[in-house]
Enzyme design. Structure first.
Site, mmCIF file in Angstrom:
data_model
loop_
_atom_site.group_PDB
_atom_site.id
_atom_site.type_symbol
_atom_site.label_atom_id
_atom_site.label_comp_id
_atom_site.label_asym_id
_atom_site.label_seq_id
_atom_site.Cartn_x
_atom_site.Cartn_y
_atom_site.Cartn_z
ATOM 1 N N ARG A 3 0.852 -1.189 0.000
ATOM 2 C CA ARG A 3 0.000 0.000 0.000
ATOM 3 C C ARG A 3 0.890 1.241 0.000
ATOM 4 N NH1 ARG A 3 -2.386 3.112 4.561
ATOM 5 N NH2 ARG A 3 -4.104 4.320 3.671
ATOM 6 N N HIS A 44 -2.701 10.945 0.592
ATOM 7 C CA HIS A 44 -2.185 10.750 1.953
ATOM 8 C C HIS A 44 -1.575 12.092 2.391
ATOM 9 C CE1 HIS A 44 -0.864 7.391 4.875
ATOM 10 N NE2 HIS A 44 -0.567 8.529 5.463
ATOM 11 N N GLU A 103 -7.378 8.587 5.958
ATOM 12 C CA GLU A 103 -7.645 9.262 7.229
ATOM 13 C C GLU A 103 -8.098 10.719 7.093
ATOM 14 O OE1 GLU A 103 -4.307 8.834 9.872
ATOM 15 O OE2 GLU A 103 -4.491 6.671 9.915
ATOM 16 N N ASN A 161 -7.671 1.978 9.641
ATOM 17 C CA ASN A 161 -6.380 2.170 10.317
ATOM 18 C C ASN A 161 -6.631 2.167 11.802
ATOM 19 O OD1 ASN A 161 -5.389 2.509 7.763
ATOM 20 N ND2 ASN A 161 -4.719 4.631 8.036
ATOM 21 N N TYR A 165 -4.700 2.030 15.604
ATOM 22 C CA TYR A 165 -3.484 2.078 16.416
ATOM 23 C C TYR A 165 -3.773 1.803 17.890
ATOM 24 C CZ TYR A 165 -0.912 3.575 12.356
ATOM 25 O OH TYR A 165 -0.323 3.593 11.121
ATOM 26 N N GLU A 184 -3.727 -0.021 8.028
ATOM 27 C CA GLU A 184 -2.546 0.380 8.813
ATOM 28 C C GLU A 184 -2.702 -0.127 10.226
ATOM 29 O OE1 GLU A 184 -1.490 4.575 9.049
ATOM 30 O OE2 GLU A 184 -1.773 4.787 6.885
HETATM 31 C C1 PNW Z 1 -1.415 7.603 10.629
HETATM 32 N N1 PNW Z 1 -3.826 10.812 15.740
HETATM 33 O O1 PNW Z 1 -1.373 8.870 11.198
HETATM 34 C C2 PNW Z 1 -0.992 7.857 9.189
HETATM 35 O O2 PNW Z 1 -1.826 7.317 8.207
HETATM 36 C C3 PNW Z 1 0.437 7.559 8.922
HETATM 37 O O3 PNW Z 1 0.888 8.368 7.858
HETATM 38 C C4 PNW Z 1 1.251 7.737 10.183
HETATM 39 O O4 PNW Z 1 2.621 7.629 9.941
HETATM 40 C C5 PNW Z 1 0.769 6.686 11.160
HETATM 41 O O5 PNW Z 1 -0.618 6.761 11.375
HETATM 42 C C6 PNW Z 1 1.465 6.726 12.503
HETATM 43 O O6 PNW Z 1 1.185 7.928 13.159
HETATM 44 C C7 PNW Z 1 -1.993 9.266 12.357
HETATM 45 O O7 PNW Z 1 -3.353 11.845 16.251
HETATM 46 C C8 PNW Z 1 -1.488 10.389 12.980
HETATM 47 O O8 PNW Z 1 -4.830 10.228 16.208
HETATM 48 C C9 PNW Z 1 -2.081 10.899 14.095
HETATM 49 C C10 PNW Z 1 -3.220 10.290 14.596
HETATM 50 C C11 PNW Z 1 -3.749 9.168 13.975
HETATM 51 C C12 PNW Z 1 -3.129 8.663 12.845
#
Ligand code: PNW
Length: 491
Positions: free
Chosen positions: A79, A122, A167, A302, A304, A386
Protein backbone atom coordinates in the site's frame (compact mmCIF):
# COMPACT_ATOMS: atom_id res chain seq x y z
CA UNK A 1 -9.38 -14.53 23.11
CA UNK A 2 -8.59 -17.55 20.99
CA UNK A 3 -5.31 -19.28 21.89
CA UNK A 4 -5.04 -22.09 19.33
CA UNK A 5 -3.27 -21.66 16.00
CA UNK A 6 -4.99 -19.12 13.85
CA UNK A 7 -4.72 -20.02 10.19
CA UNK A 8 -5.81 -17.33 7.75
CA UNK A 9 -8.23 -18.10 4.91
CA UNK A 10 -6.92 -18.41 1.38
CA UNK A 11 -7.03 -15.07 -0.32
CA UNK A 12 -6.35 -13.08 2.83
CA UNK A 13 -3.70 -10.49 1.90
CA UNK A 14 -0.68 -9.66 4.03
CA UNK A 15 1.03 -6.42 3.14
CA UNK A 16 2.81 -3.35 4.37
CA UNK A 17 2.07 0.35 3.89
CA UNK A 18 3.85 3.64 3.30
CA UNK A 19 2.93 7.12 2.06
CA UNK A 20 4.51 9.32 -0.61
CA UNK A 21 5.69 12.27 1.46
CA UNK A 22 6.93 10.02 4.25
CA UNK A 23 9.33 7.97 2.09
CA UNK A 24 9.90 9.31 -1.42
CA UNK A 25 12.22 12.28 -0.96
CA UNK A 26 13.19 13.80 -4.34
CA UNK A 27 10.88 16.57 -3.29
CA UNK A 28 11.65 18.91 -6.15
CA UNK A 29 12.78 16.50 -8.86
CA UNK A 30 11.27 15.83 -12.25
CA UNK A 31 8.86 18.72 -11.98
CA UNK A 32 7.35 18.08 -8.55
CA UNK A 33 6.44 21.28 -6.73
CA UNK A 34 5.65 21.96 -3.08
CA UNK A 35 2.84 20.30 -1.20
CA UNK A 36 1.41 21.67 2.03
CA UNK A 37 3.85 19.44 3.92
CA UNK A 38 6.88 20.94 2.15
CA UNK A 39 5.63 24.38 3.16
CA UNK A 40 4.51 23.46 6.68
CA UNK A 41 7.75 21.65 7.55
CA UNK A 42 9.60 24.89 6.81
CA UNK A 43 7.54 26.93 9.26
CA UNK A 44 9.43 27.48 12.50
CA UNK A 45 8.06 25.28 15.24
CA UNK A 46 5.83 23.15 13.02
CA UNK A 47 7.92 19.96 12.95
CA UNK A 48 10.35 18.58 15.52
CA UNK A 49 13.85 19.84 14.69
CA UNK A 50 12.52 21.48 11.54
CA UNK A 51 12.88 18.24 9.60
CA UNK A 52 11.41 17.93 6.10
CA UNK A 53 10.64 15.13 3.63
CA UNK A 54 13.16 16.51 1.11
CA UNK A 55 15.17 13.27 1.19
CA UNK A 56 13.24 10.96 3.56
CA UNK A 57 14.02 7.33 2.60
CA UNK A 58 15.07 8.35 -0.92
CA UNK A 59 12.56 5.79 -2.11
CA UNK A 60 12.09 7.74 -5.34
CA UNK A 61 15.54 6.53 -6.38
CA UNK A 62 15.66 3.28 -4.44
CA UNK A 63 12.21 1.92 -5.21
CA UNK A 64 13.55 -1.12 -7.08
CA UNK A 65 15.65 -2.18 -4.08
CA UNK A 66 12.70 -1.54 -1.80
CA UNK A 67 10.44 -3.72 -3.93
CA UNK A 68 13.09 -6.45 -3.79
CA UNK A 69 13.02 -6.15 0.00
CA UNK A 70 9.23 -6.54 -0.04
CA UNK A 71 9.73 -9.74 -1.98
CA UNK A 72 12.22 -11.01 0.59
CA UNK A 73 9.69 -10.38 3.33
CA UNK A 74 7.06 -12.26 1.34
CA UNK A 75 4.64 -9.32 1.17
CA UNK A 76 1.64 -10.08 -1.00
CA UNK A 77 0.52 -6.48 -1.33
CA UNK A 78 2.04 -3.03 -0.99
CA UNK A 79 0.00 0.00 0.00
CA UNK A 80 1.52 3.28 -1.18
CA UNK A 81 0.26 6.71 -2.10
CA UNK A 82 0.76 8.89 -5.14
CA UNK A 83 1.86 12.49 -4.75
CA UNK A 84 -0.58 15.00 -6.24
CA UNK A 85 2.22 17.58 -6.50
CA UNK A 86 4.28 15.13 -8.57
CA UNK A 87 1.46 14.12 -10.87
CA UNK A 88 0.02 17.62 -11.26
CA UNK A 89 2.53 20.17 -9.97
CA UNK A 90 0.73 23.10 -8.32
CA UNK A 91 -2.48 21.18 -8.95
CA UNK A 92 -2.26 22.18 -12.61
CA UNK A 93 -1.34 20.30 -15.78
CA UNK A 94 -0.31 16.65 -15.78
CA UNK A 95 3.43 16.07 -15.39
CA UNK A 96 4.41 12.95 -17.36
CA UNK A 97 7.78 12.69 -15.59
CA UNK A 98 6.03 12.53 -12.23
CA UNK A 99 3.54 9.92 -13.35
CA UNK A 100 6.38 7.88 -14.85
CA UNK A 101 7.71 7.20 -11.37
CA UNK A 102 4.50 5.42 -10.35
CA UNK A 103 4.47 3.63 -13.67
CA UNK A 104 7.92 2.19 -12.90
CA UNK A 105 6.95 1.37 -9.32
CA UNK A 106 3.78 -0.48 -10.35
CA UNK A 107 5.64 -2.45 -13.01
CA UNK A 108 8.29 -3.41 -10.49
CA UNK A 109 5.64 -4.56 -8.00
CA UNK A 110 3.79 -6.60 -10.60
CA UNK A 111 7.02 -8.19 -11.80
CA UNK A 112 7.65 -9.21 -8.19
CA UNK A 113 4.16 -10.67 -7.83
CA UNK A 114 3.11 -7.97 -5.34
CA UNK A 115 -0.37 -6.46 -5.54
CA UNK A 116 -0.24 -2.64 -5.82
CA UNK A 117 -2.69 -0.98 -3.40
CA UNK A 118 -2.91 2.66 -4.35
CA UNK A 119 -4.00 5.59 -2.17
CA UNK A 120 -4.65 8.84 -4.00
CA UNK A 121 -4.41 11.21 -1.05
CA UNK A 122 -2.18 10.75 1.95
CA UNK A 123 -2.20 14.41 3.04
CA UNK A 124 0.06 16.11 0.47
CA UNK A 125 -2.17 18.75 -1.14
CA UNK A 126 -0.29 20.95 -3.64
CA UNK A 127 0.63 24.16 -1.82
CA UNK A 128 -0.67 26.24 -4.75
CA UNK A 129 -4.15 24.85 -4.10
CA UNK A 130 -3.85 25.59 -0.38
CA UNK A 131 -3.15 29.18 -1.36
CA UNK A 132 -6.53 29.19 -3.12
CA UNK A 133 -8.28 28.00 0.01
CA UNK A 134 -7.16 24.39 0.24
CA UNK A 135 -9.74 21.94 1.51
CA UNK A 136 -11.92 24.76 2.82
CA UNK A 137 -12.64 25.50 -0.83
CA UNK A 138 -15.14 23.38 -2.71
CA UNK A 139 -13.09 23.77 -5.87
CA UNK A 140 -10.34 21.60 -4.36
CA UNK A 141 -12.68 18.62 -4.55
CA UNK A 142 -13.07 19.18 -8.30
CA UNK A 143 -9.31 19.48 -8.76
CA UNK A 144 -8.93 16.21 -6.86
CA UNK A 145 -11.17 14.33 -9.30
CA UNK A 146 -9.04 15.59 -12.22
CA UNK A 147 -5.92 14.44 -10.42
CA UNK A 148 -7.43 11.03 -9.64
CA UNK A 149 -8.46 10.53 -13.25
CA UNK A 150 -4.98 11.39 -14.47
CA UNK A 151 -3.48 8.76 -12.16
CA UNK A 152 -6.06 6.32 -13.47
CA UNK A 153 -5.17 7.22 -17.07
CA UNK A 154 -1.62 6.12 -16.38
CA UNK A 155 -2.12 3.14 -14.07
CA UNK A 156 -5.70 1.99 -14.48
CA UNK A 157 -4.67 -0.85 -16.77
CA UNK A 158 -2.56 -2.40 -13.99
CA UNK A 159 -3.91 -1.20 -10.65
CA UNK A 160 -7.11 -2.77 -9.38
CA UNK A 161 -7.31 -1.44 -5.79
CA UNK A 162 -7.94 2.30 -5.38
CA UNK A 163 -8.29 4.13 -2.07
CA UNK A 164 -9.42 7.72 -2.39
CA UNK A 165 -8.35 9.22 0.96
CA UNK A 166 -6.21 8.19 3.87
CA UNK A 167 -7.64 9.26 7.23
CA UNK A 168 -9.72 12.33 6.39
CA UNK A 169 -10.02 13.04 10.14
CA UNK A 170 -6.30 13.87 10.14
CA UNK A 171 -6.44 15.97 6.98
CA UNK A 172 -9.40 17.97 8.31
CA UNK A 173 -9.61 18.32 12.09
CA UNK A 174 -5.95 17.71 12.90
CA UNK A 175 -4.85 19.98 10.04
CA UNK A 176 -7.47 22.75 9.77
CA UNK A 177 -8.88 22.82 13.33
CA UNK A 178 -5.98 21.88 15.61
CA UNK A 179 -3.20 23.22 13.40
CA UNK A 180 -0.75 20.42 14.19
CA UNK A 181 -0.64 18.96 10.70
CA UNK A 182 -0.25 20.87 7.44
CA UNK A 183 -1.46 23.41 6.55
CA UNK A 184 -1.51 24.30 10.25
CA UNK A 185 -4.77 26.24 10.22
CA UNK A 186 -6.84 26.67 13.35
CA UNK A 187 -10.60 26.89 13.80
CA UNK A 188 -13.74 24.80 13.97
CA UNK A 189 -15.26 26.10 10.78
CA UNK A 190 -12.20 25.38 8.65
CA UNK A 191 -11.97 21.81 9.95
CA UNK A 192 -15.64 21.16 9.25
CA UNK A 193 -15.43 22.61 5.74
CA UNK A 194 -12.27 20.64 5.05
CA UNK A 195 -13.88 17.40 6.17
CA UNK A 196 -16.90 17.99 3.95
CA UNK A 197 -14.87 18.85 0.85
CA UNK A 198 -12.55 15.88 1.42
CA UNK A 199 -15.56 13.58 1.60
CA UNK A 200 -17.04 15.21 -1.47
CA UNK A 201 -13.76 14.61 -3.32
CA UNK A 202 -13.95 11.00 -2.21
CA UNK A 203 -17.53 10.50 -3.42
CA UNK A 204 -17.03 12.23 -6.76
CA UNK A 205 -13.88 10.22 -7.39
CA UNK A 206 -15.63 6.95 -6.62
CA UNK A 207 -18.38 7.88 -9.06
CA UNK A 208 -15.94 8.95 -11.76
CA UNK A 209 -13.69 5.90 -11.46
CA UNK A 210 -16.69 3.58 -11.32
CA UNK A 211 -18.06 5.10 -14.49
CA UNK A 212 -14.75 4.56 -16.23
CA UNK A 213 -14.25 1.00 -15.13
CA UNK A 214 -16.80 -0.98 -13.16
CA UNK A 215 -14.23 -3.67 -12.34
CA UNK A 216 -12.11 -1.46 -10.08
CA UNK A 217 -12.02 -2.15 -6.36
CA UNK A 218 -12.81 1.20 -4.72
CA UNK A 219 -12.56 2.23 -1.09
CA UNK A 220 -11.60 4.80 1.51
CA UNK A 221 -9.35 4.42 4.56
CA UNK A 222 -10.51 5.85 7.90
CA UNK A 223 -8.59 6.06 11.16
CA UNK A 224 -10.92 4.62 13.75
CA UNK A 225 -10.84 4.12 17.48
CA UNK A 226 -12.64 2.22 20.21
CA UNK A 227 -13.88 4.77 22.73
CA UNK A 228 -14.92 3.20 26.03
CA UNK A 229 -16.47 4.98 29.03
CA UNK A 230 -14.45 4.61 32.23
CA UNK A 231 -17.67 3.75 34.06
CA UNK A 232 -20.55 2.52 31.92
CA UNK A 233 -23.04 3.54 34.65
CA UNK A 234 -21.77 7.11 34.85
CA UNK A 235 -23.71 9.24 32.33
CA UNK A 236 -20.88 11.79 32.11
CA UNK A 237 -18.39 9.05 31.15
CA UNK A 238 -20.81 7.56 28.64
CA UNK A 239 -21.28 11.00 27.12
CA UNK A 240 -17.51 11.55 26.92
CA UNK A 241 -17.15 8.28 25.01
CA UNK A 242 -20.05 9.25 22.75
CA UNK A 243 -18.37 12.55 21.86
CA UNK A 244 -15.05 10.98 20.91
CA UNK A 245 -16.71 8.18 18.98
CA UNK A 246 -18.86 10.81 17.29
CA UNK A 247 -16.15 13.25 16.29
CA UNK A 248 -13.55 10.66 15.39
CA UNK A 249 -15.46 7.65 13.98
CA UNK A 250 -19.05 8.55 13.17
CA UNK A 251 -18.27 11.94 11.60
CA UNK A 252 -16.79 9.96 8.70
CA UNK A 253 -18.47 6.55 8.89
CA UNK A 254 -22.00 7.97 8.88
CA UNK A 255 -21.80 10.13 5.75
CA UNK A 256 -19.74 7.55 3.81
CA UNK A 257 -21.82 4.51 4.73
CA UNK A 258 -25.23 6.03 5.60
CA UNK A 259 -25.36 9.33 3.76
CA UNK A 260 -25.82 11.58 6.83
CA UNK A 261 -23.71 13.45 9.35
CA UNK A 262 -24.33 12.38 12.97
CA UNK A 263 -26.97 14.76 14.39
CA UNK A 264 -25.76 14.48 17.99
CA UNK A 265 -22.29 15.66 17.04
CA UNK A 266 -23.63 18.51 14.93
CA UNK A 267 -25.62 19.75 17.90
CA UNK A 268 -22.63 19.40 20.27
CA UNK A 269 -20.57 21.58 17.95
CA UNK A 270 -23.44 24.04 17.51
CA UNK A 271 -23.35 24.67 21.26
CA UNK A 272 -19.70 25.64 21.01
CA UNK A 273 -19.76 27.54 17.72
CA UNK A 274 -23.17 28.08 16.11
CA UNK A 275 -21.76 30.32 13.39
CA UNK A 276 -19.29 27.66 12.25
CA UNK A 277 -22.10 25.12 12.04
CA UNK A 278 -24.31 27.51 10.09
CA UNK A 279 -21.57 28.21 7.54
CA UNK A 280 -20.72 24.53 7.26
CA UNK A 281 -24.37 23.64 6.68
CA UNK A 282 -24.54 26.27 3.94
CA UNK A 283 -21.55 24.64 2.24
CA UNK A 284 -23.40 21.33 1.93
CA UNK A 285 -25.13 21.43 -1.42
CA UNK A 286 -28.10 19.39 -2.41
CA UNK A 287 -26.98 15.93 -3.47
CA UNK A 288 -23.61 16.11 -1.69
CA UNK A 289 -24.48 13.42 0.81
CA UNK A 290 -25.68 11.06 -1.92
CA UNK A 291 -22.36 11.61 -3.67
CA UNK A 292 -20.41 11.01 -0.47
CA UNK A 293 -22.32 7.79 0.14
CA UNK A 294 -21.49 6.38 -3.32
CA UNK A 295 -21.34 2.58 -2.94
CA UNK A 296 -17.91 1.16 -2.10
CA UNK A 297 -16.23 -2.19 -2.63
CA UNK A 298 -14.30 -2.16 0.62
CA UNK A 299 -13.48 -0.10 3.70
CA UNK A 300 -9.92 0.46 4.92
CA UNK A 301 -9.43 0.62 8.67
CA UNK A 302 -6.38 2.17 10.32
CA UNK A 303 -6.18 1.13 13.94
CA UNK A 304 -3.48 2.08 16.42
CA UNK A 305 -5.16 2.19 19.84
CA UNK A 306 -8.40 2.60 21.73
CA UNK A 307 -9.10 4.94 24.62
CA UNK A 308 -10.83 5.10 27.98
CA UNK A 309 -12.84 8.24 28.63
CA UNK A 310 -14.37 10.09 31.51
CA UNK A 311 -16.50 13.18 31.98
CA UNK A 312 -14.57 13.97 35.16
CA UNK A 313 -11.13 15.63 35.13
CA UNK A 314 -8.37 13.11 35.75
CA UNK A 315 -5.43 13.84 38.03
CA UNK A 316 -2.23 14.06 35.98
CA UNK A 317 -3.90 12.88 32.76
CA UNK A 318 -1.68 12.97 29.70
CA UNK A 319 -4.40 14.47 27.51
CA UNK A 320 -5.65 13.25 24.15
CA UNK A 321 -3.72 10.58 22.28
CA UNK A 322 -4.89 12.27 19.09
CA UNK A 323 -2.69 15.35 19.29
CA UNK A 324 -0.62 14.08 16.40
CA UNK A 325 1.79 16.80 17.42
CA UNK A 326 4.86 17.16 19.49
CA UNK A 327 5.29 18.56 22.95
CA UNK A 328 8.40 20.64 23.33
CA UNK A 329 9.97 24.00 23.23
CA UNK A 330 10.58 24.20 19.54
CA UNK A 331 7.14 23.08 18.56
CA UNK A 332 3.98 25.13 18.32
CA UNK A 333 1.06 24.55 20.66
CA UNK A 334 -2.05 22.87 19.48
CA UNK A 335 -5.76 23.30 19.86
CA UNK A 336 -7.93 20.31 20.48
CA UNK A 337 -8.86 18.51 17.25
CA UNK A 338 -12.22 17.77 18.90
CA UNK A 339 -14.32 20.94 18.65
CA UNK A 340 -16.86 19.92 21.30
CA UNK A 341 -14.96 17.82 23.80
CA UNK A 342 -13.68 20.20 26.45
CA UNK A 343 -15.39 18.06 29.06
CA UNK A 344 -13.74 14.83 27.87
CA UNK A 345 -10.84 13.37 29.85
CA UNK A 346 -8.57 10.45 29.06
CA UNK A 347 -8.16 7.85 31.80
CA UNK A 348 -4.95 5.96 32.51
CA UNK A 349 -5.65 2.23 32.67
CA UNK A 350 -2.15 0.83 32.96
CA UNK A 351 -1.85 -0.70 29.48
CA UNK A 352 1.63 -0.84 27.94
CA UNK A 353 2.37 2.14 25.71
CA UNK A 354 4.34 2.59 22.48
CA UNK A 355 6.88 5.28 21.69
CA UNK A 356 4.00 7.55 20.64
CA UNK A 357 2.58 7.11 24.14
CA UNK A 358 -0.32 5.24 22.52
CA UNK A 359 -1.83 2.33 24.45
CA UNK A 360 -1.34 -1.21 23.18
CA UNK A 361 -4.84 -2.66 22.99
CA UNK A 362 -5.18 -5.45 20.41
CA UNK A 363 -8.63 -6.62 21.53
CA UNK A 364 -9.86 -3.15 20.58
CA UNK A 365 -9.13 -4.05 16.97
CA UNK A 366 -11.31 -7.16 17.20
CA UNK A 367 -14.17 -5.12 18.67
CA UNK A 368 -13.77 -2.37 16.09
CA UNK A 369 -13.90 -4.84 13.19
CA UNK A 370 -16.90 -6.57 14.76
CA UNK A 371 -18.74 -3.27 15.09
CA UNK A 372 -18.05 -2.35 11.48
CA UNK A 373 -19.03 -5.80 10.24
CA UNK A 374 -22.30 -5.89 12.15
CA UNK A 375 -23.50 -2.34 12.76
CA UNK A 376 -22.02 -0.28 9.93
CA UNK A 377 -21.15 -2.28 6.92
CA UNK A 378 -22.45 -5.85 6.96
CA UNK A 379 -21.23 -7.52 3.81
CA UNK A 380 -18.66 -4.85 2.98
CA UNK A 381 -15.15 -6.33 2.84
CA UNK A 382 -12.83 -4.75 5.41
CA UNK A 383 -9.07 -4.35 5.25
CA UNK A 384 -6.80 -3.30 8.10
CA UNK A 385 -4.86 -0.80 6.00
CA UNK A 386 -2.55 0.38 8.81
CA UNK A 387 -1.49 -0.97 12.17
CA UNK A 388 1.87 -0.67 13.84
CA UNK A 389 3.95 0.90 16.56
CA UNK A 390 6.82 3.30 17.14
CA UNK A 391 9.58 2.17 19.48
CA UNK A 392 13.20 3.08 20.10
CA UNK A 393 14.96 0.14 18.48
CA UNK A 394 18.07 -1.47 19.82
CA UNK A 395 20.66 -1.65 17.07
CA UNK A 396 23.39 -4.21 17.55
CA UNK A 397 26.29 -5.60 15.63
CA UNK A 398 29.30 -4.92 13.54
CA UNK A 399 28.18 -1.92 11.59
CA UNK A 400 31.55 -1.49 9.94
CA UNK A 401 32.00 0.80 7.00
CA UNK A 402 33.27 -0.83 3.81
CA UNK A 403 36.53 1.08 3.21
CA UNK A 404 35.87 1.22 -0.53
CA UNK A 405 32.33 2.54 -0.45
CA UNK A 406 31.89 3.91 3.07
CA UNK A 407 28.65 1.92 3.27
CA UNK A 408 27.98 0.27 6.60
CA UNK A 409 26.46 -3.17 6.44
CA UNK A 410 25.30 -5.85 8.77
CA UNK A 411 23.83 -5.22 12.15
CA UNK A 412 20.73 -6.48 13.81
CA UNK A 413 17.77 -4.56 15.08
CA UNK A 414 16.10 -5.99 18.12
CA UNK A 415 12.54 -4.76 18.45
CA UNK A 416 10.80 -7.46 20.42
CA UNK A 417 8.01 -5.07 21.41
CA UNK A 418 7.11 -4.28 17.81
CA UNK A 419 7.25 -7.98 16.87
CA UNK A 420 4.85 -8.71 19.74
CA UNK A 421 2.62 -5.78 18.75
CA UNK A 422 2.28 -7.09 15.19
CA UNK A 423 1.70 -10.67 16.28
CA UNK A 424 -1.04 -9.67 18.72
CA UNK A 425 -2.81 -7.43 16.21
CA UNK A 426 -2.65 -9.99 13.42
CA UNK A 427 -4.18 -12.41 15.93
CA UNK A 428 -6.85 -9.85 16.86
CA UNK A 429 -7.68 -9.50 13.16
CA UNK A 430 -8.07 -13.25 12.90
CA UNK A 431 -10.39 -13.32 15.89
CA UNK A 432 -12.77 -10.99 14.04
CA UNK A 433 -12.66 -13.21 10.95
CA UNK A 434 -13.44 -16.23 13.06
CA UNK A 435 -16.53 -14.46 14.35
CA UNK A 436 -17.66 -14.07 10.77
CA UNK A 437 -16.49 -10.53 10.01
CA UNK A 438 -15.37 -10.20 6.38
CA UNK A 439 -11.78 -8.98 6.87
CA UNK A 440 -9.67 -9.60 3.78
CA UNK A 441 -6.25 -8.18 4.52
CA UNK A 442 -3.78 -6.67 6.96
CA UNK A 443 -1.12 -4.06 6.18
CA UNK A 444 1.65 -3.34 8.67
CA UNK A 445 2.54 0.32 9.17
CA UNK A 446 5.20 0.69 8.07
CA UNK A 447 7.49 -1.07 5.62
CA UNK A 448 10.25 1.44 6.38
CA UNK A 449 11.11 3.84 9.17
CA UNK A 450 10.03 7.16 7.69
CA UNK A 451 9.04 10.80 8.14
CA UNK A 452 6.53 10.75 10.98
CA UNK A 453 4.87 14.09 10.18
CA UNK A 454 5.25 16.62 13.01
CA UNK A 455 7.66 14.22 14.73
CA UNK A 456 10.05 14.35 11.79
CA UNK A 457 12.40 11.37 11.83
CA UNK A 458 12.05 11.12 15.61
CA UNK A 459 9.65 8.19 15.61
CA UNK A 460 10.34 4.88 13.87
CA UNK A 461 7.42 2.67 12.79
CA UNK A 462 9.31 0.49 10.27
CA UNK A 463 9.67 -3.27 10.21
CA UNK A 464 12.79 -2.33 8.25
CA UNK A 465 15.24 0.13 9.78
CA UNK A 466 16.47 3.04 7.68
CA UNK A 467 19.83 4.61 8.46
CA UNK A 468 19.17 8.18 7.39
CA UNK A 469 22.91 8.90 6.91
CA UNK A 470 23.61 6.03 4.53
CA UNK A 471 20.07 5.04 3.43
CA UNK A 472 20.98 1.50 4.42
CA UNK A 473 17.96 -0.75 5.08
CA UNK A 474 18.15 -3.41 7.80
CA UNK A 475 15.29 -5.84 8.30
CA UNK A 476 14.36 -5.65 11.98
CA UNK A 477 13.48 -8.65 14.11
CA UNK A 478 9.84 -7.59 13.70
CA UNK A 479 10.27 -7.76 9.92
CA UNK A 480 11.57 -11.30 10.19
CA UNK A 481 8.71 -12.18 12.51
CA UNK A 482 6.19 -10.72 10.07
CA UNK A 483 7.82 -12.67 7.22
CA UNK A 484 7.39 -15.87 9.25
CA UNK A 485 3.73 -15.08 9.89
CA UNK A 486 3.16 -14.47 6.19
CA UNK A 487 4.98 -17.67 5.19
CA UNK A 488 2.95 -19.72 7.66
CA UNK A 489 -0.26 -17.73 6.98
CA UNK A 490 -0.86 -18.33 10.65
CA UNK A 491 -0.18 -16.87 14.03
C1 PNW B 1 -1.41 7.60 10.63
N1 PNW B 1 -3.83 10.81 15.74
O1 PNW B 1 -1.37 8.87 11.20
C2 PNW B 1 -0.99 7.86 9.19
O2 PNW B 1 -1.83 7.32 8.21
C3 PNW B 1 0.44 7.56 8.92
O3 PNW B 1 0.89 8.37 7.86
C4 PNW B 1 1.25 7.74 10.18
O4 PNW B 1 2.62 7.63 9.94
C5 PNW B 1 0.77 6.69 11.16
O5 PNW B 1 -0.62 6.76 11.37
C6 PNW B 1 1.46 6.73 12.50
O6 PNW B 1 1.19 7.93 13.16
C7 PNW B 1 -1.99 9.27 12.36
O7 PNW B 1 -3.35 11.85 16.25
C8 PNW B 1 -1.49 10.39 12.98
O8 PNW B 1 -4.83 10.23 16.21
C9 PNW B 1 -2.08 10.90 14.09
C10 PNW B 1 -3.22 10.29 14.60
C11 PNW B 1 -3.75 9.17 13.97
C12 PNW B 1 -3.13 8.66 12.84
Amino acid sequence: MNTSVRRFPDGFLFGAATAAYQIEGAAFEDGRTASIWDAFAREPGAVLNGETGDVACDHYHRYADDVRLMGELGLQAYRFSTSWARVRPDGGAVNPAGLAFYDRLVDELLAGGIVPWLTLYHWDLPQALEEKGGWTSRDTAERFVEYALSVHDALGDRVQHWTTLNEPWCSSFLSYTAGVHAPGRVGIEDGMLAAHHLLLAHGRTVQALRERDPRLDLGITLNLTVADPADARDPADVDAARRIDGQFNRWFLDPVLRGAYPADVVSDIREVDPIAVRRWAAAIHEGDLDTIAAPLDCLGVNYYHGELLSGTPQPGSAGTPHDGGVEGENVRRTRSPFPAADDVHWVERGLPRTGMDWEVQPEGLTRLLRRLGTEYAPGLPLYVTENGAAYDDEVEGARVADPATGVRTGGLVHDAERAMFLREHVAATYDAIEEGVDVRGYFAWSLLDNYEWSWGYGKRFGIVRVDYDTQERIVKDSGREYARIIAARAV
